[in-house]
Design a protein around this motif. Sequence first.
Motif: not given
Length: 316
Positions: A128-129, A131, A159, A161, A193
């Motif tokens: 999704v992302r 960083e 989701e 992280c 995030y």
Amino acid sequence: GLKFRKLNAVTKVCSEYTTSPHTIRVFQWNILSQALGTMNDNFVRCPDEALDWNHRKYLIVEEIVEYCPDVICLQEVDHFNFLKRVLATQGYTGMFFPKPDSPCFYIDGNNGPDGCAVFFRSNKFELVRAETRILEIWKIQSNQVALLMILKVKETGEEICVVTTHLKARHSALLATLRNEQGKDLLEFVQRYAEDRPLIIAGDFNAEPSEPIYSTMLNSNQSLASAYAETNCDNSIPSATREPPYTTWKIRDEGEICHTIDYVFYSRNNLDIDSVLEFPTETDIGADRVPSLIYPSDHFSLVCDFSIRTNSCDTF
Ligand code: NDP
Ligand code: CA
């Protein structure tokens, strides 16, 4: 060793393990940079052949894939393209973030900078992302980094992280303070995030459980726990005293170093730790410690099985 177990309970074998959308197997490992391991570390009891890349590279890949992890967090990676190519054949996608002034740059014949990498099983997750962060100490960039990914479990839409880091090395009171500052910056970065997603922060923190950074991680408002400490039965004693006795065990010219500096932290409000891989015993490791002809890094791999807790307790 293919045994998975809660430090004093269930045994699971890798080949029996099937990946479920509600569980996540996390693999954490400082693989030992090829340039640093051969030219910097001075592992005085390690035979030269053991550090030869053409020998080590197979052992590194084997160590990773034998546990069929869903997510792979690595530090001291200075052969990312090699790992990316090999792990792609095993169904993994990954990203690399180098240290800005890697000590590898100063070594003849280096293969580029070392840094952190994260791989994920691409049939299970969608990225999704991603960083990256150069960790700051008192608002100044340091030479240590972090890499963060938000991954969506394809089957459930949930989701998570995942974050990895490799904090400043070596032992002194000042360096412990600097690591603690890096940890605070890491937590700020993560908070930006992660939001309320299940969170995993795995890495080489270069800090024993008695250092300030360990408490900083556990006392953050992310409500983190340490996976290996939690699987060690007696919850009445502090987390720091429940950590395993070592995650690295090596002999340099200045002597033997055997201590715990690698951790897998997780958010306890939405993840449960089910089991962890136990470390090789002193006998398995052998008198010359590691790296060795049979084990390619001076750090052991940490493997953790988590389940994602679905909150059935809706508020209204
Ligand atoms: P760190 O102190 O974080 O250590 C870098 C690496 O050295 C880590 O991967 C660490 O491994 C390993 N290490 C730790 N202890 C030892 C030891 N006793 N012997 C050998 N290796 C060890 O360094 P930084 O990333 O902060 O970078 C160092 C800086 O030094 C760079 O910014 C660079 O500019 C400079 N440098 C300059 C050189 C030169 O020739 N001019 C040479 C090298 C560095 P682990 O985490 O597993 O403990
Ligand atoms: Ca190292």
